[in-house]
Design an enzyme around this catalytic site. Structure first.
Site, PDB file in Angstrom:
ATOM      1  N   CYS A   1      -0.175 -19.810  -1.463  1.00  0.00           N
ATOM      2  CA  CYS A   1       0.352 -19.215  -0.234  1.00  0.00           C
ATOM      3  C   CYS A   1      -0.476 -19.603   0.978  1.00  0.00           C
ATOM      4  CB  CYS A   1       0.436 -17.692  -0.358  1.00  0.00           C
ATOM      5  SG  CYS A   1      -1.159 -16.902  -0.694  1.00  0.00           S
TER       6      CYS A   1
ATOM      7  N   GLU B   1      -5.185 -12.475 -16.417  1.00  0.00           N
ATOM      8  CA  GLU B   1      -5.067 -11.707 -15.173  1.00  0.00           C
ATOM      9  C   GLU B   1      -6.256 -10.732 -15.092  1.00  0.00           C
ATOM     10  OE1 GLU B   1      -4.534  -9.843 -11.908  1.00  0.00           O
ATOM     11  OE2 GLU B   1      -3.112 -11.460 -12.336  1.00  0.00           O
TER      12      GLU B   1
ATOM     13  N   ASP C   1      -1.462 -19.377 -10.227  1.00  0.00           N
ATOM     14  CA  ASP C   1      -1.025 -18.750  -8.979  1.00  0.00           C
ATOM     15  C   ASP C   1      -2.200 -17.962  -8.423  1.00  0.00           C
ATOM     16  OD1 ASP C   1       0.338 -17.626  -6.883  1.00  0.00           O
ATOM     17  OD2 ASP C   1       1.647 -16.361  -8.104  1.00  0.00           O
TER      18      ASP C   1
ATOM     19  N   GLN D   1       6.204 -10.421  -5.352  1.00  0.00           N
ATOM     20  CA  GLN D   1       6.490 -11.198  -4.153  1.00  0.00           C
ATOM     21  C   GLN D   1       7.026 -10.297  -3.042  1.00  0.00           C
ATOM     22  OE1 GLN D   1       5.740 -14.272  -3.497  1.00  0.00           O
ATOM     23  NE2 GLN D   1       4.970 -14.787  -5.544  1.00  0.00           N
TER      24      GLN D   1
ATOM     25  N   CYS E   1       2.167  -6.651  18.512  1.00  0.00           N
ATOM     26  CA  CYS E   1       1.915  -6.532  17.077  1.00  0.00           C
ATOM     27  C   CYS E   1       1.356  -7.863  16.575  1.00  0.00           C
ATOM     28  CB  CYS E   1       3.205  -6.189  16.350  1.00  0.00           C
ATOM     29  SG  CYS E   1       3.087  -6.270  14.545  1.00  0.00           S
TER      30      CYS E   1
END
Length: 406
Positions: free
Chosen positions: A362, A293, A335, A240, A89
């Site tokens: 991230c 956004e 973010d 998240q 995987c």
């Protein structure tokens, strides 16, 4: 001039060097760089070359461990077993490493990216989130093979590795998908929310190659708990992935932001309003928070979630298109997606001269690029917190505080 030989399929005994960004370590063989997965720094392994672009590097998987590093452990998932060779995987990078070892590797990557890209030398510590290494993932996307079996794709491949379970994913969520057959070629999204309701949506490809979504299970609206509030959002919208991340990140962002009472704060790439809620409490009813956004559905969810906070203003659009018309901020939280904010957004933020910028990222390389851009515009990296929000994978979440110099 003769072409360089293709090493694909060749087995090489190598001494493994330092970790690199992307879930592999660096080794060298006959003058070429070999990026080795499923190995640890300091090990001696036999690595099978899986990809050779014909340049100064190739990619390989460790298939035999001659000398093991102290941090090596048995993978908890059979699909990560080294004996499977290339039939592994591709979702996890570090199942063969202990928890502390994984966090040390991620810290080394973040520090190296900051040093190499942004020119910043900084010691990095990656913190563990509550819940341990397994069953932390509340959301997942699975692929379906030609026999209708759900699973996960192999590394750098479209090939599907069928799975009965995924030890890093909430058990009820993944088994809801793997326990049945699906239309070949489909992709299946699954999410388990705070009420333990499991939401499943299949994305089927029609003969015309377009995709159609059909809800298989759940209401399609997830309820989550974080930052002392209840949240409603599209079941497969942005939230998240780690079940403990939202609460932790909201606390850290609010602490770093420290928006002044009566002040103005921007929440860029604001999603369903997680960070805007904390900013709104800080500025109070006489202040203002502007949430930007690009996803209209996310903004609709944000309006619902924050309807009691009248000081929050909602804008739908790309951040780079919207920021020029916003009131000057005291604090900015951003973010951005994995690729980072980029020069246009960073320069637009810096032009407004906020006292502080809180950057959530991230991807360490994207963070380092953005931090470097902020430095060019007079902002210094004042604080950095890193979290193991994706155990067993190479991904790491960072929250950086940037302050205006002088």
């Amino acid at each position: 001039m003769t072409d360089k030989p293709d090493w694909t399929g060749r087995r090489l005994e190598v001494e493994v060097g330092p970790v690199a960004h992307g879930g592999h370590c660096v080794a060298r063989y006959e003058g070429r760089v070999v990026f080795v997965r499923h190995a640890l720094p300091g090990e001696v392994v036999v690595a099978e070359v899986t990809e050779d672009p014909g340049r100064g590097f190739c990619r390989a998987d460790a298939v035999e461990i001659r000398t093991a590093a102290p941090g090596r452990v048995e993978p908890p998932c059979p699909l990560a077993d080294i004996a499977r060779g290339r039939d592994r995987c591709g979702g996890c990078d570090w199942q063969h490493a202990s928890g502390p070892t994984q966090r040390e590797l991620k810290a080394a990557v973040v520090a190296e990216q900051l040093r190499r890209i942004a020119g910043i030398d900084r010691e990095v510590v990656v913190r563990e989130l509550p819940g341990g290494l397994l069953r932390w993932r509340g959301r997942a996307r699975l692929a379906v093979d030609r026999d209708g079996r759900a699973g996960f794709r192999a590394h750098r491949s479209h090939r599907v590795v069928p799975a009965a379970d995924c030890p890093i994913t909430v058990a009820d969520a993944v088994r809801e998908v793997t326990s049945r057959k699906w239309r070949p070629g489909a992709e299946v999204e699954v999410a388990a929310d705070a009420d333990a309701e499991v939401h499943v949506t299949a994305h089927d490809r029609s003969r015309g190659r377009s995709r159609t979504a059909r809800r298989v299970k759940g209401s399609g609206v997830a309820r989550e708990e974080a930052a002392g509030r209840s949240w409603q959002l599209a079941a497969h919208g942005f939230w998240q992935v780690h079940t403990a991340a939202a609460d932790t990140f909201a606390e850290v962002v609010s602490r770093m932001a420290a928006a002044p009472e009566g002040g103005v704060a921007w929440d860029l790439y604001g999603g369903v309003g997680l960070f805007a809620a904390g900013l709104a409490e800080q500025v109070g009813p006489t202040g203002a928070v502007v949430l930007v956004e690009s996803s209209r559905r996310a903004v609709e969810d944000a309006v619902t979630n924050l309807r009691d906070l009248l000081q929050v203003d909602f804008r739908v659009g790309m951040v780079e298109d919207v920021v020029a018309g916003l009131p000057a901020p005291d604090v900015v939280v951003l973010d951005p997606p994995r690729k980072g904010a980029g020069r246009d957004v960073v320069e637009a933020v810096c032009a407004q001269r906020p006292a502080r910028v809180v950057h959530v990222a991230c991807d360490p390389a994207a963070l380092a690029r953005d931090v470097g851009l902020f430095a060019e515009n007079g902002y210094r990296l004042a604080e950095l917190e890193a979290f193991d929000a994706f155990p067993m994978t190479h991904h790491v979440e960072c929250i950086a505080l940037l302050e205006r110099a002088g």
